[in-house]
Design a protein around this motif. Structure first.
Motif, short mmCIF file in Angstrom:
data_model
loop_
_atom_site.label_atom_id
_atom_site.label_comp_id
_atom_site.label_asym_id
_atom_site.label_seq_id
_atom_site.Cartn_x
_atom_site.Cartn_y
_atom_site.Cartn_z
N ASN A 1 -4.10 38.28 36.60
CA ASN A 1 -3.88 37.89 35.21
C ASN A 1 -2.51 37.22 35.08
N GLY A 2 -2.20 36.82 33.88
CA GLY A 2 -0.88 36.26 33.62
C GLY A 2 -0.80 34.77 33.92
N VAL B 1 10.46 30.23 30.06
CA VAL B 1 10.71 29.86 28.66
C VAL B 1 9.40 29.66 27.92
N VAL B 2 8.42 29.03 28.58
CA VAL B 2 7.10 28.82 27.96
C VAL B 2 6.44 30.15 27.64
N VAL B 3 6.47 31.08 28.59
CA VAL B 3 5.86 32.40 28.37
C VAL B 3 6.57 33.13 27.24
N ALA B 4 7.90 33.07 27.23
CA ALA B 4 8.65 33.75 26.17
C ALA B 4 8.33 33.15 24.81
N ASN B 5 8.26 31.83 24.74
CA ASN B 5 7.98 31.17 23.47
C ASN B 5 6.56 31.44 22.99
N ALA B 6 5.62 31.60 23.93
CA ALA B 6 4.22 31.81 23.56
C ALA B 6 3.94 33.25 23.15
N ALA C 1 3.84 40.29 30.46
CA ALA C 1 4.09 39.76 29.12
C ALA C 1 3.31 38.49 28.84
N SER C 2 2.92 37.78 29.90
CA SER C 2 2.14 36.55 29.72
C SER C 2 0.65 36.80 29.60
N VAL D 1 10.77 38.92 28.45
CA VAL D 1 10.61 37.82 29.41
C VAL D 1 11.95 37.16 29.70
N VAL D 2 12.72 36.89 28.65
CA VAL D 2 14.03 36.27 28.84
C VAL D 2 14.95 37.20 29.62
N GLY D 3 14.94 38.49 29.26
CA GLY D 3 15.86 39.45 29.85
C GLY D 3 15.67 39.67 31.34
#
Length: 397
Positions: free
Chosen positions: A9-10, A305-310, A372-373, A320-322
């Motif tokens: 997954n992810g 960044v894409v995963v964090a924003n989504a 997280a994704s 995700v950022v951390g």
């Protein structure tokens, strides 16, 4: 094989980038390990290659296992893991290991398996998850400095204080990453300025005490001072020797490099398979190889960044950022050291350098990002109560 791929997954792009970096790592590690074999007299090149493959296999097992954990579970796990991490750091520091009279208490030995474990790398991942949890919890509240000291900054400073005597570079990177995450999480800037000031004052006090009473405790202050002084003044030293050899390797690589396995400087660089592996990569694969590798880390940053924003939750974005950005940040620190843009730090190149702890903790962080994704676990996290760690851990309402 296809059934296994279907169970993954992810974010598939992150899976692909990580797999490509891991596969590529076999070439420079195999080449650079000749230094350990013929200069140090440690094992054979095949044994080092097998060991690296085994560490990566375990690392991908960590990624697979962690990415299956629902994202909201990490909130409770970070609260449980934080006290355990602090105990591990205390135990690690209390060992009193020294190299050349300086504190080298960074590792603990894992019984029966013959591996050592660098506890500060685990502490860094756990702390970033813990900070993300706190910031998500107070996202709708008015944050005051007084209310955030105990739940947020006390654990941060305890981790840094326990890492600092033996590993300044890791402590500094963790502190910087925490500041970045709190800034992105909406923590008031005026309080961050106070924290930075407190941190600088605490570091200055630590150095003054260590200088005034050198026998009070083991530390690496002289090493830090020498590295910074040598970096700016160009004084001959062991670190300067490594940098000079690294620059020779990079310069002799040219545009396309000497070819795989044909590095000369790997026989002279003491850390050719870990801290200075980027120099060996550029020597063998040239400027093109060095830029391609840099591109893949930038691509990983883009996907993070894409995963964090989504992600639709505040905790997911900060999580995700951390845990994701420090991977790329460490990679560029490693590259900057090799080209003498930074003093020697001892930071490895994530997923490329040899070394079990670095590989495993990088894989742990990647597994968290992939969790997280995963849209399914993201939706589940939206209905979990953040205030009760037992409910978070069990996943019950």
């Amino acid at each position: 094989m296809f059934n296994f791929i279907k169970k993954i997954n992810g974010d598939k792009a992150i899976w692909g980038i990580v797999a490509l970096l891991a596969l590529f790592s076999f070439l420079p590690v195999y080449s650079a390990s000749s230094n350990l074999v013929y200069v140090v007299g440690n094992g054979t090149t095949i044994s080092h290659l097998i060991k690296h493959g085994f560490l990566l296999l375990l690392g991908f097992g960590i990624i697979y296992g962690v990415h299956k954990i629902p994202m909201h579970f990490f909130k409770g796990l970070s609260m449980i893991a934080m006290p355990l991490v602090l105990l591990l750091l205390v135990y690690t520091l209390a060992q009193g290991k020294t190299i050349g009279g300086a504190n080298a208490s960074r590792w603990i030995n894992i019984p029966f398996v013959g591996f050592s474990f660098q506890t500060s790398t685990l502490a860094a991942v756990v702390l970033m998850v813990y900070v993300a949890r706190y910031l998500a919890k107070v996202k709708d509240s008015v944050i005051t400095f007084k209310d955030s000291v105990l739940p947020l900054w006390l654990p941060v400073f305890l981790v840094i204080v326990l890492i600092l005597p033996a590993n300044f570079s890791t402590a500094a990177i963790i502190f910087f990453m925490v500041l970045m995450l709190t800034f992105l999480g909406g923590y008031p800037i005026k309080y961050l300025v106070m924290i930075v000031g407190t941190g600088i004052a605490s570091l200055a006090l630590f150095i003054l005490i260590a200088k005034a009473v050198p026998d009070l405790f083991d530390n690496r202050i002289d090493t830090w001072e020498n590295r910074v002084t040598n970096f700016f003044n160009g004084v001959d030293s062991e670190e300067d020797y490594q940098i000079e050899r690294a620059k020779i390797a990079i310069a002799s690589g040219g545009i396309v490099g000497k070819g795989s396995g044909k590095s000369v400087q790997k026989n002279f660089l003491p850390q050719s398979s870990s801290d200075f592996i980027y120099a060996i990569i550029v020597e063998e694969y040239g400027l093109v190889g060095g830029l391609v590798l840099m591109f893949f880390y930038l691509l990983l940053l883009f996907r993070i960044v894409v995963v964090a924003n989504a992600n639709s939750t505040v905790f997911g974005k900060l999580l995700v950022v951390g845990v994701g950005l420090p991977i790329v940040f460490q990679a560029f620190i490693n590259m900057a050291v090799a080209v003498e843009l930074f003093p020697v730090t001892g930071q490895t190149l994530p997923l490329i350098s040899s070394g079990g702890t670095s590989i495993w903790m990088t894989c742990l962080a990647i597994g968290i990002v992939l969790s997280a994704s995963n849209k399914k676990t993201e939706e589940e996290s939206e209905i979990i109560d953040e205030t009760n760690p037992l409910e978070i851990l069990s996943g019950q309402l």
